[in-house]
Design a protein around this motif. Structure first.
Motif, PDB file in Angstrom:
ATOM      1  N   UNK A  93       0.843  -1.202   0.000  1.00 62.48           N
ATOM      2  CA  UNK A  93       0.000   0.000   0.000  1.00 62.48           C
ATOM      3  C   UNK A  93       0.872   1.243   0.000  1.00 62.48           C
ATOM      4  N   UNK A  94       1.344   1.640  -1.177  1.00 60.50           N
ATOM      5  CA  UNK A  94       2.186   2.832  -1.275  1.00 60.50           C
ATOM      6  C   UNK A  94       1.473   4.005  -1.942  1.00 60.50           C
ATOM      7  N   UNK A  95       0.156   3.885  -2.100  1.00 59.06           N
ATOM      8  CA  UNK A  95      -0.664   4.984  -2.608  1.00 59.06           C
ATOM      9  C   UNK A  95      -1.938   5.048  -1.773  1.00 59.06           C
ATOM     10  N   UNK A  96      -2.625   6.180  -1.762  1.00 59.35           N
ATOM     11  CA  UNK A  96      -3.869   6.269  -0.994  1.00 59.35           C
ATOM     12  C   UNK A  96      -4.905   5.229  -1.425  1.00 59.35           C
ATOM     13  N   UNK A  97      -5.034   5.003  -2.722  1.00 55.80           N
ATOM     14  CA  UNK A  97      -6.033   4.040  -3.185  1.00 55.80           C
ATOM     15  C   UNK A  97      -5.688   2.620  -2.741  1.00 55.80           C
ATOM     16  N   UNK A  98      -4.431   2.263  -2.809  1.00 55.21           N
ATOM     17  CA  UNK A  98      -4.019   0.927  -2.354  1.00 55.21           C
ATOM     18  C   UNK A  98      -4.258   0.771  -0.860  1.00 55.21           C
ATOM     19  N   UNK A  99      -4.086   1.853  -0.102  1.00 51.80           N
ATOM     20  CA  UNK A  99      -4.339   1.794   1.336  1.00 51.80           C
ATOM     21  C   UNK A  99      -5.819   1.563   1.587  1.00 51.80           C
ATOM     22  N   UNK A 100      -6.675   2.235   0.833  1.00 53.79           N
ATOM     23  CA  UNK A 100      -8.114   2.034   0.974  1.00 53.79           C
ATOM     24  C   UNK A 100      -8.493   0.613   0.584  1.00 53.79           C
ATOM     25  N   UNK A 101      -7.879   0.113  -0.479  1.00 55.69           N
ATOM     26  CA  UNK A 101      -8.177  -1.247  -0.929  1.00 55.69           C
ATOM     27  C   UNK A 101      -7.737  -2.283   0.108  1.00 55.69           C
ATOM     28  N   UNK A 102      -6.656  -1.983   0.821  1.00 61.50           N
ATOM     29  CA  UNK A 102      -6.148  -2.900   1.830  1.00 61.50           C
ATOM     30  C   UNK A 102      -7.136  -3.047   2.983  1.00 61.50           C
ATOM     31  N   UNK A 103      -7.754  -1.932   3.374  1.00 63.60           N
ATOM     32  CA  UNK A 103      -8.761  -1.976   4.429  1.00 63.60           C
ATOM     33  C   UNK A 103      -8.201  -1.735   5.812  1.00 63.60           C
ATOM     34  N   UNK A 104      -9.056  -1.238   6.691  1.00 73.02           N
ATOM     35  CA  UNK A 104      -8.596  -0.812   8.013  1.00 73.02           C
ATOM     36  C   UNK A 104      -8.116  -1.976   8.873  1.00 73.02           C
ATOM     37  N   UNK A 105      -8.729  -3.141   8.732  1.00 69.37           N
ATOM     38  CA  UNK A 105      -8.307  -4.273   9.564  1.00 69.37           C
ATOM     39  C   UNK A 105      -6.868  -4.679   9.248  1.00 69.37           C
ATOM     40  N   UNK A 106      -6.533  -4.742   7.966  1.00 73.46           N
ATOM     41  CA  UNK A 106      -5.180  -5.110   7.566  1.00 73.46           C
ATOM     42  C   UNK A 106      -4.179  -4.029   7.957  1.00 73.46           C
ATOM     43  N   UNK A 107      -4.560  -2.757   7.786  1.00 72.44           N
ATOM     44  CA  UNK A 107      -3.680  -1.654   8.179  1.00 72.44           C
ATOM     45  C   UNK A 107      -3.413  -1.711   9.679  1.00 72.44           C
ATOM     46  N   UNK A 108      -4.469  -1.920  10.455  1.00 73.14           N
ATOM     47  CA  UNK A 108      -4.333  -2.015  11.907  1.00 73.14           C
ATOM     48  C   UNK A 108      -3.380  -3.133  12.287  1.00 73.14           C
ATOM     49  N   UNK A 109      -3.500  -4.269  11.622  1.00 72.21           N
ATOM     50  CA  UNK A 109      -2.643  -5.406  11.920  1.00 72.21           C
ATOM     51  C   UNK A 109      -1.172  -5.091  11.611  1.00 72.21           C
ATOM     52  N   UNK A 110      -0.925  -4.359  10.534  1.00 70.44           N
ATOM     53  CA  UNK A 110       0.444  -4.014  10.156  1.00 70.44           C
ATOM     54  C   UNK A 110       1.109  -3.101  11.185  1.00 70.44           C
ATOM     55  N   UNK A 111       0.339  -2.188  11.783  1.00 75.38           N
ATOM     56  CA  UNK A 111       0.941  -1.161  12.649  1.00 75.38           C
ATOM     57  C   UNK A 111       0.663  -1.394  14.133  1.00 75.38           C
ATOM     58  N   UNK A 112       0.236  -2.582  14.498  1.00 73.50           N
ATOM     59  CA  UNK A 112      -0.190  -2.847  15.873  1.00 73.50           C
ATOM     60  C   UNK A 112       0.949  -2.771  16.889  1.00 73.50           C
ATOM     61  N   UNK A 113       2.193  -2.754  16.430  1.00 68.30           N
ATOM     62  CA  UNK A 113       3.323  -2.624  17.357  1.00 68.30           C
ATOM     63  C   UNK A 113       3.623  -1.174  17.706  1.00 68.30           C
ATOM     64  N   UNK A 114       2.915  -0.238  17.075  1.00 63.78           N
ATOM     65  CA  UNK A 114       3.144   1.189  17.300  1.00 63.78           C
ATOM     66  C   UNK A 114       2.138   1.715  18.315  1.00 63.78           C
TER      67      UNK A 114
END
Length: 217
Positions: free
Chosen positions: A65-86
């Motif tokens: 997800x290196x663009x805004x659209x790709x981030x939206x396509x990834x979805x909040x659950x996946x984004x949350x999982x990626x950054x859960x150590x922060x």
């Protein structure tokens, strides 16, 4: 809060930044990114987190997800999982998604180059906006974090009672030829030499110019 000192004179500040430049002519930020968008995300995630921790969390995220659209396509659950150590990862994930949506809807997926537009994005404050303006757009914007605030006050380079005052002091007192890289030189010096508890004065190449009265031996 760092102890407020007197303001160094112009010639001393010029010498300090000459030494910084001699040591590292092209200082770089330590947050990993591949474009303006990933820089915005990385800097926003770095609030109350270390650059090292953010880089570890975003290494895989930015691959998918290196663009805004790709981030939206990834979805909040996946984004949350990626950054859960922060720290504050749930709120930050929400802000990342909101920012991505705004960039897609209002800016055709591009990162704006104005401070006001950047600060209108969720989770993006003045410091984040200044980092992006400086690192991506090459503007002499000064992003004052805890390291710069501490160094500015301890040394007398840019004393101020709050981050806004320190930012103004940097803009007013550091010679124009050093403005572009000033915040990088200061943050790196504050992060690795002029540390909070036991500053490494014995390894400091501006020790003789600094106004800090409690220099370590």
């Amino acid at each position: 809060m760092a102890k407020l000192t007197k303001q160094l004179d112009y010639n001393t500040i010029h010498e300090i930044f000459t030494r910084f430049r001699d040591g590292d002519a092209e200082p770089k930020g330590e947050l990993d990114h591949v474009n303006a968008y990933t820089l915005v995300v990385a800097v926003a995630l770095s609030a109350q987190a270390t650059d090292k921790g953010v880089n570890k969390a975003t290494a895989e995220l930015f691959k998918v997800a290196d663009t805004p659209q790709k981030m939206l396509d990834l979805g909040i659950d996946a984004v949350t999982d990626h950054i859960k150590t922060i720290g504050l990862f749930r709120q930050k994930a929400k802000n990342v998604m909101k920012t991505a949506q705004i960039l897609v809807d209002e800016y055709d997926g591009e990162v704006p180059s104005s401070r006001a537009a950047l600060q209108s994005l969720p989770g993006v404050g003045r410091k984040t906006a200044n980092v992006v303006l400086n690192m991506w757009w090459g503007q002499p914007a000064q992003a004052v974090d805890t390291h710069i605030f501490r160094l500015g006050n301890r040394s007398g380079i840019a004393p101020g009672k709050d981050v806004d005052a320190v930012e103004r002091a940097i803009e007013d007192n550091i010679p124009a030829e050093f403005q572009l890289h000033a915040h990088h030189w200061m943050i790196l010096h504050g992060r690795y030499i002029c540390v909070a508890r036991k500053p490494k004065c014995q390894a400091c190449h501006i020790r003789d110019l600094c106004l800090y009265e409690e220099k370590t031996t």
